[in-house]
Every structure is written in structure tokens, then in C-alpha cells.
Design a protein around this motif. Sequence first.
Motif, mmCIF file in Angstrom:
data_model
loop_
_atom_site.group_PDB
_atom_site.id
_atom_site.type_symbol
_atom_site.label_atom_id
_atom_site.label_comp_id
_atom_site.label_asym_id
_atom_site.label_seq_id
_atom_site.Cartn_x
_atom_site.Cartn_y
_atom_site.Cartn_z
ATOM 1 N N GLY A 50 2.123 -12.106 -9.059
ATOM 2 C CA GLY A 50 0.754 -11.875 -8.617
ATOM 3 C C GLY A 50 0.076 -13.094 -8.030
ATOM 4 N N THR A 51 0.700 -14.258 -8.131
ATOM 5 C CA THR A 51 0.100 -15.468 -7.561
ATOM 6 C C THR A 51 0.637 -15.700 -6.159
ATOM 7 O OG1 THR A 51 1.806 -16.895 -8.517
ATOM 8 C CG2 THR A 51 -0.186 -16.514 -9.825
ATOM 9 N N CYS A 52 -0.221 -16.273 -5.314
ATOM 10 C CA CYS A 52 0.163 -16.579 -3.936
ATOM 11 C C CYS A 52 -0.399 -17.953 -3.575
ATOM 12 C CB CYS A 52 -0.375 -15.500 -2.988
ATOM 13 S SG CYS A 52 0.193 -15.617 -1.287
ATOM 14 N N PRO A 53 0.184 -19.022 -4.150
ATOM 15 C CA PRO A 53 -0.367 -20.368 -3.947
ATOM 16 C C PRO A 53 -0.228 -20.827 -2.492
ATOM 17 C CG PRO A 53 1.760 -20.484 -5.054
ATOM 18 C CD PRO A 53 1.396 -19.032 -4.987
ATOM 19 N N MET A 54 -1.372 -21.160 -1.876
ATOM 20 C CA MET A 54 -1.379 -21.589 -0.479
ATOM 21 C C MET A 54 -2.028 -22.957 -0.283
ATOM 22 S SD MET A 54 -0.013 -19.216 1.524
ATOM 23 C CE MET A 54 -0.736 -19.487 3.146
ATOM 24 N N ASP A 55 -2.594 -23.539 -1.355
ATOM 25 C CA ASP A 55 -3.257 -24.830 -1.235
ATOM 26 C C ASP A 55 -2.257 -25.916 -0.863
ATOM 27 O OD1 ASP A 55 -5.624 -23.648 -1.958
ATOM 28 O OD2 ASP A 55 -5.394 -24.110 -4.090
ATOM 29 N N GLN A 111 4.119 -11.722 -0.529
ATOM 30 C CA GLN A 111 4.033 -11.851 -1.992
ATOM 31 C C GLN A 111 3.961 -10.492 -2.659
ATOM 32 O OE1 GLN A 111 0.252 -11.964 -3.555
ATOM 33 N NE2 GLN A 111 1.462 -11.023 -5.192
ATOM 34 N N MET A 112 3.181 -9.582 -2.089
ATOM 35 C CA MET A 112 3.080 -8.239 -2.661
ATOM 36 C C MET A 112 4.420 -7.510 -2.614
ATOM 37 S SD MET A 112 -0.544 -6.820 -1.199
ATOM 38 C CE MET A 112 -0.244 -5.234 -1.966
ATOM 39 N N ALA A 113 5.097 -7.613 -1.474
ATOM 40 C CA ALA A 113 6.394 -6.949 -1.337
ATOM 41 C C ALA A 113 7.386 -7.466 -2.374
ATOM 42 C CB ALA A 113 6.934 -7.156 0.073
ATOM 43 N N GLU A 114 7.340 -8.770 -2.634
ATOM 44 C CA GLU A 114 8.237 -9.368 -3.622
ATOM 45 C C GLU A 114 7.864 -8.943 -5.036
ATOM 46 O OE1 GLU A 114 11.271 -11.858 -5.229
ATOM 47 O OE2 GLU A 114 10.909 -11.110 -3.203
ATOM 48 N N ASP A 115 6.564 -8.901 -5.313
ATOM 49 C CA ASP A 115 6.117 -8.689 -6.689
ATOM 50 C C ASP A 115 6.022 -7.222 -7.088
ATOM 51 O OD1 ASP A 115 5.973 -11.384 -7.008
ATOM 52 O OD2 ASP A 115 3.799 -11.541 -6.848
ATOM 53 N N MET A 116 5.976 -6.286 -6.117
ATOM 54 C CA MET A 116 5.879 -4.879 -6.547
ATOM 55 C C MET A 116 7.117 -4.438 -7.347
ATOM 56 S SD MET A 116 3.823 -2.687 -3.701
ATOM 57 C CE MET A 116 4.049 -3.580 -2.166
ATOM 58 N N PRO A 348 -0.567 -7.796 -12.125
ATOM 59 C CA PRO A 348 0.779 -7.223 -12.291
ATOM 60 C C PRO A 348 0.778 -5.725 -12.583
ATOM 61 C CG PRO A 348 0.628 -9.322 -13.436
ATOM 62 C CD PRO A 348 -0.759 -8.987 -12.991
ATOM 63 N N VAL A 349 -0.221 -5.243 -13.318
ATOM 64 C CA VAL A 349 -0.282 -3.809 -13.611
ATOM 65 C C VAL A 349 -0.515 -3.012 -12.325
ATOM 66 C CG1 VAL A 349 -1.546 -2.010 -14.848
ATOM 67 C CG2 VAL A 349 -1.106 -4.207 -15.956
ATOM 68 N N LEU A 351 0.200 -4.009 -9.278
ATOM 69 C CA LEU A 351 1.402 -4.144 -8.458
ATOM 70 C C LEU A 351 2.467 -3.131 -8.881
ATOM 71 C CD1 LEU A 351 1.557 -8.033 -8.272
ATOM 72 C CD2 LEU A 351 1.277 -6.499 -6.322
ATOM 73 N N THR A 352 2.603 -2.921 -10.178
ATOM 74 C CA THR A 352 3.556 -1.921 -10.666
ATOM 75 C C THR A 352 3.131 -0.523 -10.244
ATOM 76 O OG1 THR A 352 4.150 -3.301 -12.562
ATOM 77 C CG2 THR A 352 4.622 -0.945 -12.734
ATOM 78 N N GLN A 353 1.825 -0.236 -10.315
ATOM 79 C CA GLN A 353 1.321 1.062 -9.867
ATOM 80 C C GLN A 353 1.595 1.272 -8.384
ATOM 81 O OE1 GLN A 353 -2.831 1.362 -10.802
ATOM 82 N NE2 GLN A 353 -2.496 1.748 -12.981
ATOM 83 N N LEU A 354 1.359 0.230 -7.581
ATOM 84 C CA LEU A 354 1.595 0.352 -6.141
ATOM 85 C C LEU A 354 3.063 0.616 -5.852
ATOM 86 C CD1 LEU A 354 -0.675 -2.514 -4.731
ATOM 87 C CD2 LEU A 354 -1.084 -0.050 -4.634
ATOM 88 N N ALA A 355 3.945 -0.051 -6.593
ATOM 89 C CA ALA A 355 5.381 0.186 -6.407
ATOM 90 C C ALA A 355 5.717 1.645 -6.667
ATOM 91 C CB ALA A 355 6.182 -0.735 -7.324
ATOM 92 N N GLN A 356 5.088 2.224 -7.668
ATOM 93 C CA GLN A 356 5.333 3.633 -7.984
ATOM 94 C C GLN A 356 4.764 4.543 -6.901
ATOM 95 O OE1 GLN A 356 3.499 3.849 -11.838
ATOM 96 N NE2 GLN A 356 5.280 3.039 -12.919
ATOM 97 N N LEU A 357 3.586 4.188 -6.357
ATOM 98 C CA LEU A 357 2.981 4.988 -5.298
ATOM 99 C C LEU A 357 3.839 4.995 -4.032
ATOM 100 C CD1 LEU A 357 -0.813 4.026 -5.516
ATOM 101 C CD2 LEU A 357 0.215 6.232 -6.062
ATOM 102 N N LEU A 358 4.451 3.852 -3.744
ATOM 103 C CA LEU A 358 5.210 3.709 -2.507
ATOM 104 C C LEU A 358 6.678 4.072 -2.660
ATOM 105 C CD1 LEU A 358 3.740 0.331 -1.171
ATOM 106 C CD2 LEU A 358 2.879 2.650 -0.884
ATOM 107 N N ARG A 359 7.099 4.383 -3.870
ATOM 108 C CA ARG A 359 8.504 4.692 -4.113
ATOM 109 C C ARG A 359 8.855 6.032 -3.472
ATOM 110 N NH1 ARG A 359 9.480 4.000 -10.065
ATOM 111 N NH2 ARG A 359 9.241 1.818 -9.411
ATOM 112 N N PRO A 360 10.036 6.127 -2.851
ATOM 113 C CA PRO A 360 10.442 7.413 -2.259
ATOM 114 C C PRO A 360 10.458 8.511 -3.300
ATOM 115 C CG PRO A 360 11.900 5.641 -1.535
ATOM 116 C CD PRO A 360 11.028 5.069 -2.625
#
Length: 381
Positions: A50-55, A111-116, A348-349, A351-360
Motif C-alpha cells: 500500500g505504500t508508494c514512496p516517491m520522495d 503500485q496498485m497492480a503489484e499490491d492487489m 491493504p483491505v 486493495l484486496t477488495q479491488l483484486a476481488q472486484l477485478l478478478r475474472p
Amino acid sequence: AGESSPEVTAADKTRQLPSLAQQALDAAYATPDTTFGFVNVTLPNVRARGTCPMDADAVSRVHVDSPVYSSDRQFYKALTTCTDNAKAKDVFVFVHGFNVTMEHAVARAAQMAEDMPFHGVVVAFSWPSVGRGNAYLTDEVQAERFFWSLAELLANLRSHLSADTRLHLLAHSMGNRVTLRALNALVGAVGPTGQSVDPFVAAQLSRFTNEQYVDHREQLAVLGSPDAARNAGLGGLKEITTRFPQWGTWAENRLSRRPLASLILAAPDVDAREFDVLVGNIRHVAGRMTLYASDSDYALEASRKVHGGAFRAGDSRVRSSVEGLQTVRVSGVSANDPLGHSYYGSNPVILTQLAQLLRPPVDLTKPVGTLAREQAFRTLR
């Protein structure tokens, strides 16, 4: 080269100059050129989900290479190849919000694609945000005006990708203004300037093909609606469909199937009443529509104050009345998201939900053993 040019008379010059009305149309319909390209993103080996460090001073940060630009034809061809070779025939389009540069939008999408995790192809659409925290009002103008590039991208993705490729769209915060106007333009509910199209004009989509559209003033003479031309937007129906041939192509009566598998509207910074109207116009374009709203979103609370106390659609105190829109209510903030506004990519919760929404979807008619082998094959690929 070297040949003399024919003499141009004053009359010729006059004929070459566009009329004031044409110049007004050109200015009103002006949209920035869309650039296409591919970017390599490197995520740190050690990083909390869930982190996306860009600094720049971060010990370990996300690194985004310079884009390799291509023509639109090359882009869609390469994207089709990537989709065919991906673990899943899914394409995920991400539309960022206020105060986000293209580099940060690309990093967040990766980052989202990796973490889902998401196993298809990711497309980050970057609209021209100023990318500064003190440019909120300027970003509002950009978001509500320059949406046509996204409309073209979505229409072209749907036409270039195979019919069995699932197209998903996630918009965050102010990016919902870009997204909802783009989708409303594709269904013919708003014109290319972002203004609502008179129902009289929208109704013509069910009566005429693009080749059969006639001058709107002639339609008025026949059908007798004196206010329709004024409400239709600059240039009328013929002007719109000539300049923007994909406008109205996602109207319900012109679709044989839903172009989007999923539409996710995360923390939308959109007036709640306008949100219901815009979403209500596009209920037929997505197989599933999901709204993420929070009671702890301090960014949207600040936006509410800027807009004279009008609630934003991403505030869970608002109850949307749109039929078919699933609402997920979020509460609380975290160290990754102190404003409680970016939970779509940092929690993270979620992200897990999104993975389920986008799952075939799973074909429950298949034997369990077949499903297990197919899942194992997708995992190994």
C-alpha cells in the motif's frame, strides 16, 4: 521548392479566413493532443503493501523511467499484444485525482497492480493536472474541460481489444469529474464542452446514424423545439458528430454488450447531486459499478468548504440514489493515508477488495478439477 507560388488575391484570402462563428467553435472544442507511450516502473524490494514512496530522500523509492512515446497506432497494437500475453485478459485504466503529476500517476498505477495483485495490463491516464497543492481551482477547470482524450482512449481500447478482454476503469477524487464527463460524452449525455445535451438532441441517437444527421436548425423547423438549439451545445448535433465521431457511440440503444466490466469511483470529489445525474446516465456501460466513500475523508471535507458546504459524492454521509451502484463505506485513516483520501491504493483491505472486484468471473458450470487446473495455470504463467 523553387517554384513561384500562384498569386493570391484579397478575395481568396477572405474566403480562406474562418468565420467568427467557426473560430468560436474551434476555441470551445479545443482539446490537448493525446500522447501515448510505455513506461517501466521499478518498485522497491522492501516496501510495505500500500505504500508508494516517491520522495527524493527516501531510502528506497519507486523509480519511474522516462516514457518511450509512440504513435496511437503503435500504442494500441502493442497494448493488444501485451494483453494477449498477460496472465489474464484484463485491462485496468487508472485516472488520477487533484495535484498528481503524470509520474506519480504512473507510479501509483504500478503500485496498485503489484499490491492487489492484478495480472492484466495497466494503463495510467494522466489528465493535465497542474500538480501543485495550491492549484485546486485550476485543476477543477482542467478536470471539467479536458475529458475528451479519456473518452477517445476508452472507445479505442474497446474497439481494438478482443471481445473477451475485460476493460476496467478506476477513477480517484477529482479524476471522477474527468471520467464521468468522458463516459457521459460517449453515451451522448454531454457535449464535447462538458455541458449537458438537451434530451431532444440525445433522442436523435435512436433515430439517426451518424451519416443521417441533418443540420440541427432544420430539425427544429420540423419538430418545433425553439430552445433545443440553444441547449444542444455549440454547433448542434451535426457539428459534434463531425468533430467527435465517437460521441454517443456508447448510447444504450447502440450497444450490443457492456463496454466496461467494472467501473470503480473512489472518493469522488464531485457534487453529490451532479454525481447522481452523471452516474444515472451511464448505468448501462458497466457490468458492475462501485462507489467508495468515507466518513473520515479530510480532503473531501476541505473541498466541501470550498464549494459552499455542498457535500461531495465520496462523503459517506451522502446516500446515492442511483440504482445498481454498489457503495462501500470506509472509515478511519492510517499512516499511509493521513488525510483519509487515498485509501483506494494505500489500504491493504481495500486493495484486496479491488483484486476481488477485478478478478475474472468463475464459470461454476465447469468441474472443480478443471477450475483448479485453470487457476494453477494462471498462477504459473
